[in-house]
Write an enzyme that holds these catalytic residues in place. Structure first.
Site, PDB file in Angstrom:
ATOM      1  NE  ARG A 106      -2.488   0.202   3.759  1.00 46.74           N
ATOM      2  CZ  ARG A 106      -3.397  -0.102   4.703  1.00 46.74           C
ATOM      3  NH1 ARG A 106      -3.135  -1.030   5.625  1.00 46.74           N
ATOM      4  NH2 ARG A 106      -4.562   0.507   4.726  1.00 46.74           N
ATOM      5  CB  SER A 194      -8.047  -4.817  21.525  1.00 49.18           C
ATOM      6  OG  SER A 194      -6.820  -4.256  21.105  1.00 49.18           O
ATOM      7  CB  ALA A 256     -14.453 -10.100  14.598  1.00 48.44           C
ATOM      8  CG  ASP A 258     -13.319  -3.354  11.018  1.00 43.54           C
ATOM      9  OD1 ASP A 258     -12.783  -2.558  11.806  1.00 43.54           O
ATOM     10  OD2 ASP A 258     -12.692  -3.970  10.125  1.00 43.54           O
TER      11      ASP A 258
END
Length: 317
Positions: A106, A194, A256, A258
């Site tokens: 990217r 998290s 998951a 998101d």
């Protein structure tokens, strides 16, 4: 243009997925990927008006990304086509049944060239919720400035700003991320992380309680701590609430987090209380891990109850 329910921006990637080791060769399947586009799709599938802004390459791959977003009902009116930069690529291999590896290509992509000017029309059109991630400011100096500007502009306008820390170690170090994300968190109403990401928006080495207390004191209304298979904790000034994960057979855990965020923001848009927002969040997280792909398994609104009290292996006839 009329205001949308949710606006998000970032880099949409072309994901090339392999069912086995990349080094062994084999078929690759092409998908849309990107944390922000995952959230936009999750919200749109539940009937809300979602829009995604950013830059995509002005070629077939950029056209593919826009086609996928449009097909999922996500608005792309404020997307810029970049004739000089390529699409970002993500290679994903299922190395074992329990281990997935991701490799990015990217650097100097169209998405990394995001600037404030790319976002002005989308912010001017208005949105009830602006969703940001810690991925976009890691892409480039211009993307970092665009993220800061958008957060400040949206918070001044009265929109709810949601920031998902979403640290990507391959993009920047923890110290680099903290220097950018800790100030950015001051503009957020909802912060998602998290447990091991919380110190990226607070004091290094502090415990969870101290980190959350610091965020609430700075004006964050809700701190959501994702716990994977253990569900999630939500902290507000009224205390803490835990939501258990729904029991499902995990097939693919990518996306998951998101999905969890999309469910929470959908609950906010529907005016649900905290318990209801958390229930929808863990429901979307369960759908995400129970099927393959970043977003492909996410439910429509009439499917939200499909996982309620059904034994494993159920068939609806």
């Amino acid at each position: 243009m009329t205001a949308v329910d949710l606006l998000t921006f970032g880099e949409a990637l072309v994901s090339l997925r392999s069912a086995g080791p990349l080094a062994a060769g084999g078929d690759l399947t092409m998908h849309l990927a990107g944390a922000e586009s995952n959230v936009a799709i999750g919200v749109a599938r539940l009937g809300h008006r979602a829009a995604w802004a950013g830059r995509v390459s002005d070629d077939e791959l950029g056209g593919y990304l826009l086609r996928q977003l449009r097909a999922e009902g996500v608005g792309v009116d404020h997307v810029t086509r970049d004739p000089d930069r390529p699409a970002g690529l993500m290679f994903l291999e299922r190395r074992t049944a329990d281990l997935t590896r991701v490799r990015y290509h990217r650097a100097d992509s169209a998405g990394s060239a995001l600037s404030v000017e790319d976002l002005r029309p989308a912010l001017a059109a208005g949105a009830r919720v602006l969703h940001l991630t810690g991925i976009t400011p890691a892409l480039s100096d211009s993307a970092r400035e665009a993220t800061r500007w958008a957060a400040e502009t949206a918070s001044r306008s009265g929109a709810l700003v949601c920031l998902d820390v979403n640290h990507r170690a391959k993009l920047w170090s923890r110290d680099e991320a903290r220097a950018v994300l800790a100030p950015l968190a001051g503009h957020a109403s909802v912060l998602v992380a998290s447990a091991d990401e919380l110190d990226l928006v607070g004091e290094p080495g502090a415990d969870e309680g101290s980190l959350v207390a610091g965020l609430l004191a700075r004006g964050v209304a809700t701190v959501l701590v994702k716990l994977g298979a253990d569900g999630a904790r939500a902290y507000t000034r009224d205390g803490v609430r835990h939501a258990a994960a729904l029991p499902v057979t995990a097939v693919d855990t990518v996306g998951a987090g998101d999905a969890f965020t999309a469910g929470y923001l959908s609950g906010h848009l529907d005016g649900l209380d905290l318990a209801g927002r958390l229930r929808r969040a863990v429901t979307l997280g369960a759908f995400a891990v129970a099927g393959p792909g970043d977003w492909e398994a996410l439910p429509r609104r009439d499917e939200l109850s499909l996982l309620d009290d059904l034994p494993p292996g159920s068939t609806l006839r």
